[in-house]
Scaffold this active site. Structure first.
Site, PDB file in Angstrom:
ATOM      1  N   SER A 144       0.840  -1.293   0.123  1.00 43.24           N
ATOM      2  CA  SER A 144      -0.372  -0.141  -0.315  1.00 43.24           C
ATOM      3  C   SER A 144       1.050   1.187  -0.141  1.00 43.24           C
ATOM      4  CB  SER A 144      -1.391  -0.470   1.245  1.00 43.24           C
ATOM      5  OG  SER A 144      -2.063   0.888   1.392  1.00 43.24           O
ATOM      6  N   TYR A 155      -2.126  -0.911   9.904  1.00 41.18           N
ATOM      7  CA  TYR A 155      -1.999  -1.087   8.899  1.00 41.18           C
ATOM      8  C   TYR A 155      -0.408  -0.488   8.375  1.00 41.18           C
ATOM      9  CZ  TYR A 155      -4.238  -1.496   3.853  1.00 41.18           C
ATOM     10  OH  TYR A 155      -4.230  -1.835   2.803  1.00 41.18           O
TER      11      TYR A 155
END
Length: 249
Positions: A144, A155
Site C-alpha cells: 500500500s 496498517y
C-alpha cells in the site's frame, strides 16, 4: 541466463473473495492462468468460481485463514495436489483496524500484523524451496502507499514491514530465477475503504499491475502512478500530509 516460466504457471492468490483479490482473480483467469483462490469466506469464493471457471479446470478454491499455520499448510497441499508446483504466490490477504486508534482495540494488533505481514512471510517461505529448485518463481506482495506514508498506525506498520520484506527478499534472490515484487496501491474502492467518502478508482488497475508483474517482474509498482507525486510531497512537506490526515479521519 534468462529463466522462463513453465507453461501456464500455477498461481496461488490469497484474499481472493473481494476487492483487489477478486479483481485479480478475474484478470488472471482471463489471461489463462490456473489459479488457486484462497480466502476465509468460502461462499464468496464459490460464487467467483462459478463465474470464472465454467469448464471446471482452471480454478481451485480453498477456505483459508492465512494467520493459521494449519490453514496455510492445507492451502498449499490442496493447491499442489490439483495444479502441481506453485509458480506464482500473490500475498494479497489484508485487514485494517477500522479507523480506530490501536490502543483502543488492543486485540487488533496481532490480527493486523499477522494477516498483513507475518502470513506473507510464512507463505513465501513455504513456496520458496520448490521455486528455487525449479529456478522459476514469482512472489508478489500487495502492499500500500500506506507503506510509504504513515497514517493508520497498525496498517502502516504492517505495510512498511511488507515493503521492507519484499525489497530485501528480492535482493537475496538475485540470480536465482525467483523474484519478489511489491504492488503499492493508493486509495481504491474496496470493502476496506468503504468508510471514506471521497471518490476512488476501482481495483482493476491494481489487478492488471499484479498480472503484468508475472511476465515482467519489477521491484515495486505504485498504482495509480499519480501517487508517486503524493509520496514525494509527503517526504518533502510532511506538514501537508498532517493536514490531509485530519481530513481523511
Amino acid at each position: 541466463m534468462t529463466h522462463l516460466p513453465p507453461p501456464g504457471p500455477h498461481v496461488i492468490l490469497t484474499g481472493a473473495s473481494s476487492g483487489i483479490g477478486e479483481a485479480t482473480a478475474r484478470e488472471l483467469v482471463g489471461r489463462g492462468y490456473r489459479v488457486t483462490l484462497a480466502a476465509r469466506r468460502l461462499e464468496r469464493l464459490e460464487a467467483l468460481r462459478r463465474e470464472l471457471d465454467t469448464a471446471g479446470d482452471r480454478v481451485l478454491i480453498v477456505r483459508c485463514d492465512v494467520t493459521l499455520e494449519s490453514d496455510r499448510l492445507d492451502l498449499l497441499a490442496q493447491a499442489r495436489r490439483v495444479f502441481g508446483p506453485v509458480g506464482v504466490l500473490i500475498n494479497n490477504a489484508g485487514v485494517d483496524s477500522g479507523g480506530r486508534r490501536y490502543w483502543e482495540q488492543p486485540e487488533s494488533v496481532s490480527k493486523v500484523l499477522e494477516t498483513n505481514l507475518l502470513a506473507a512471510i510464512e507463505l513465501s517461505g513455504l513456496v520458496l524451496p520448490e521455486m528455487l529448485e525449479r529456478r522459476y518463481g514469482r512472489l508478489i506482495h500487495v502492499g500500500s502507499v500506506a507503506g510509504r506514508i504513515g497514517i493508520s498506525t497498525l496498517y502502516a506498520a504492517s505495510k512498511f514491514g511488507l515493503r521492507g520484506f519484499s525489497l530485501a527478499l528480492r535482493r537475496e534472490l538475485l540470480g536465482s530465477g525467483v523474484t519478489s515484487s511489491l504492488v503499492a496501491p493508493g486509495f481504491v474502492r474496496t470493502e476496506m475503504t468503504a468508510r471514506h467518502p471521497f471518490p476512488m478508482p476501482g481495483p482493476e488497475p491494481v489487478a492488471r499491475a499484479v498480472a503484468r508483474l508475472i511476465a515482467r517482474p519489477r521491484a515495486e509498482v505504485v498504482v495509480p502512478g499519480s501517487y508517486h507525486a503524493v509520496i514525494a510531497l509527503a517526504h518533502l512537506f510532511p506538514g501537508i500530509v498532517d493536514f490531509a490526515a485530519r481530513r481523511v479521519r
